[in-house]
Design a protein around this motif. Structure first.
Motif, mmCIF file in Angstrom:
data_model
loop_
_atom_site.group_PDB
_atom_site.id
_atom_site.type_symbol
_atom_site.label_atom_id
_atom_site.label_comp_id
_atom_site.label_asym_id
_atom_site.label_seq_id
_atom_site.Cartn_x
_atom_site.Cartn_y
_atom_site.Cartn_z
ATOM 1 N N UNK A 68 -4.536 8.754 14.650
ATOM 2 C CA UNK A 68 -4.283 9.386 13.353
ATOM 3 C C UNK A 68 -5.129 8.812 12.219
ATOM 4 N N UNK A 69 -5.854 7.748 12.486
ATOM 5 C CA UNK A 69 -6.602 7.103 11.422
ATOM 6 C C UNK A 69 -5.715 6.161 10.622
ATOM 7 N N UNK A 70 -6.324 5.435 9.705
ATOM 8 C CA UNK A 70 -5.586 4.474 8.891
ATOM 9 C C UNK A 70 -4.722 5.201 7.864
ATOM 10 N N UNK A 71 -3.481 4.762 7.669
ATOM 11 C CA UNK A 71 -2.612 5.400 6.678
ATOM 12 C C UNK A 71 -3.056 5.026 5.264
ATOM 13 N N UNK A 72 -2.608 5.781 4.256
ATOM 14 C CA UNK A 72 -2.975 5.424 2.878
ATOM 15 C C UNK A 72 -2.498 4.029 2.491
ATOM 16 N N UNK A 105 -1.227 0.477 4.012
ATOM 17 C CA UNK A 105 -1.128 -0.319 5.225
ATOM 18 C C UNK A 105 -1.819 -1.653 5.074
ATOM 19 N N UNK A 106 -1.709 -2.482 6.112
ATOM 20 C CA UNK A 106 -2.255 -3.836 6.056
ATOM 21 C C UNK A 106 -3.773 -3.865 5.991
ATOM 22 N N UNK A 107 -4.425 -2.751 6.311
ATOM 23 C CA UNK A 107 -5.881 -2.724 6.191
ATOM 24 C C UNK A 107 -6.330 -2.966 4.750
ATOM 25 N N UNK A 108 -5.442 -2.679 3.788
ATOM 26 C CA UNK A 108 -5.771 -2.971 2.390
ATOM 27 C C UNK A 108 -5.924 -4.469 2.158
ATOM 28 N N UNK A 109 -5.258 -5.277 3.000
ATOM 29 C CA UNK A 109 -5.336 -6.731 2.886
ATOM 30 C C UNK A 109 -6.410 -7.320 3.790
ATOM 31 N N UNK A 110 -6.717 -6.658 4.891
ATOM 32 C CA UNK A 110 -7.639 -7.229 5.877
ATOM 33 C C UNK A 110 -9.077 -6.756 5.734
ATOM 34 N N UNK A 111 -9.318 -5.732 4.909
ATOM 35 C CA UNK A 111 -10.682 -5.302 4.660
ATOM 36 C C UNK A 111 -11.281 -4.477 5.784
ATOM 37 N N UNK A 137 1.017 10.276 -2.608
ATOM 38 C CA UNK A 137 1.944 11.127 -3.349
ATOM 39 C C UNK A 137 3.135 10.391 -3.918
ATOM 40 N N UNK A 138 2.998 9.082 -4.107
ATOM 41 C CA UNK A 138 4.097 8.261 -4.618
ATOM 42 C C UNK A 138 3.797 7.859 -6.052
ATOM 43 N N UNK A 139 4.727 8.099 -6.934
ATOM 44 C CA UNK A 139 4.584 7.702 -8.324
ATOM 45 C C UNK A 139 4.744 6.188 -8.421
ATOM 46 N N UNK A 140 3.715 5.454 -8.836
ATOM 47 C CA UNK A 140 3.825 3.990 -8.910
ATOM 48 C C UNK A 140 4.960 3.503 -9.800
ATOM 49 N N UNK A 141 5.379 4.325 -10.760
ATOM 50 C CA UNK A 141 6.473 3.926 -11.646
ATOM 51 C C UNK A 141 7.836 4.162 -11.013
ATOM 52 N N UNK A 142 7.864 4.779 -9.830
ATOM 53 C CA UNK A 142 9.117 5.033 -9.127
ATOM 54 C C UNK A 142 9.049 4.515 -7.689
ATOM 55 N N UNK A 143 8.263 3.493 -7.467
ATOM 56 C CA UNK A 143 8.047 2.982 -6.120
ATOM 57 C C UNK A 143 9.284 2.237 -5.626
ATOM 58 N N UNK A 144 9.553 2.346 -4.338
ATOM 59 C CA UNK A 144 10.680 1.662 -3.718
ATOM 60 C C UNK A 144 10.159 0.682 -2.664
ATOM 61 N N UNK A 145 11.030 -0.189 -2.189
ATOM 62 C CA UNK A 145 10.648 -1.102 -1.116
ATOM 63 C C UNK A 145 10.219 -0.324 0.127
ATOM 64 N N UNK A 170 -3.706 2.844 -6.283
ATOM 65 C CA UNK A 170 -4.453 4.032 -5.872
ATOM 66 C C UNK A 170 -3.935 4.567 -4.541
ATOM 67 N N UNK A 171 -3.598 3.655 -3.620
ATOM 68 C CA UNK A 171 -3.070 4.067 -2.323
ATOM 69 C C UNK A 171 -1.722 4.774 -2.479
ATOM 70 N N UNK A 172 -0.878 4.259 -3.368
ATOM 71 C CA UNK A 172 0.408 4.910 -3.618
ATOM 72 C C UNK A 172 0.197 6.331 -4.150
ATOM 73 N N UNK A 173 -0.710 6.474 -5.077
ATOM 74 C CA UNK A 173 -0.981 7.805 -5.644
ATOM 75 C C UNK A 173 -1.549 8.744 -4.585
ATOM 76 N N UNK A 174 -2.442 8.224 -3.722
ATOM 77 C CA UNK A 174 -3.001 9.046 -2.646
ATOM 78 C C UNK A 174 -1.925 9.498 -1.667
#
Length: 278
Positions: free
Chosen positions: A234-238, A240-246, A28-36, A22-26
């Protein structure tokens, strides 16, 4: 009693892969074309992220086909970097099932699943034969491991004689108590820090001889200051590590920075060689 359950519970967010997609889509990144590169803000759960991993890798003079174990691999960011940039064959192991499931999926999405594999398991009970790996790699893992002697002895066992062990970790600078919560623990119950001096003794006892160490503390402080300044402005990016830390992500990072500034903890990296005959 399962003493590891609180550690896994600390890192488990629930529906992590769905949140990442969901974060990738938010963003603007296509999850099927994601890069490192798209995953850079997320998939390396340690201070300085990909930057420090690339520094460590560059110091190892890696060759294509090098067999690497990433002990405590998290989402597998360093494993994919080693596979992609150096052609290594990397096995990651982690206690958190959700991390392993996500690591496998992210390697599939980035096209690196042929050079990476991920195992759900305990770093104190490594399910690999002795003398299996050319390199053993660990970053920000031992803070949650109480049985240090068993941990380092196990890593040495699976490393080939003459092979290299590289670490990048957080260590105690003395007896003072920490400010909690921090990224690896909400309280002291699952935080098991030792000093770098104690580490040296443990490594020697395990048959691992330090060939060099680097104090990474000041670089870590500068990195955290920059990250927190950006988050506040700037606030939290779409992604980032906050997805892991809650929900406590900012508080954990602020406490980590405070502990470093107050010299309660230090960051150190190092490379060791396994003695022959071990």
């Amino acid at each position: 009693m399962n003493t590891l359950a609180p550690v896994e519970a600390h890192y488990t967010r629930g529906h992590l892969m769905q949140a990442i997609l969901a974060a990738l889509e938010n963003a603007g990144i296509n999850p099927e074309q994601v890069t490192r590169k798209d995953l850079a803000g997320l998939d390396e759960f340690h201070v300085r992220g990909q930057e420090v991993s690339q520094e460590l890798a560059a110091s190892l003079l890696l060759q294509p086909g090098t067999q690497v174990l990433d002990a405590g691999c998290g989402l597998g960011g360093p494993a994919r970097m080693l596979a992609d940039e150096y052609g290594c064959l990397v096995t990651g192991i982690d206690l958190t099932a959700e991390y392993i499931e996500s690591a496998k999926k992210l390697s599939e999405l980035t096209g690196l699943n042929n050079r990476t594999q991920f195992v759900h398991g305990d770093v104190l009970q490594l399910p690999f034969p002795s003398d299996s790996f050319d390199v053993v790699w660990t970053q920000h893992v031992q803070m949650n491991v109480a049985a240090k002697e068993k941990f380092y002895a196990g890593l040495a066992r699976v490393l080939k004689p003459g092979g290299r062990f590289v670490y990048y970790d957080i260590f105690s600078a003395g007896p003072s108590s920490l400010h909690f919560p921090v990224p690896w623990a909400d309280d002291a119950s699952i935080s098991h820090l030792i000093t770098t001096k104690s580490l040296g003794s443990l490594l020697h006892a395990a048959g691992l001889e330090q060939t060099g160490t680097t104090d990474q503390t000041e670089k870590g402080i500068a990195f955290l200051e920059k990250v927190l300044m950006r988050f506040r402005s700037q606030g939290l990016p779409p992604i980032g590590l906050h997805l892991l830390m809650g929900s406590k992500a900012l508080e954990k990072l602020e406490n980590l920075l405070r502990n470093l500034r107050e010299k309660k903890i230090v960051l150190e990296s190092g490379i060791c060689i396994k003695r022959t005959g071990i």
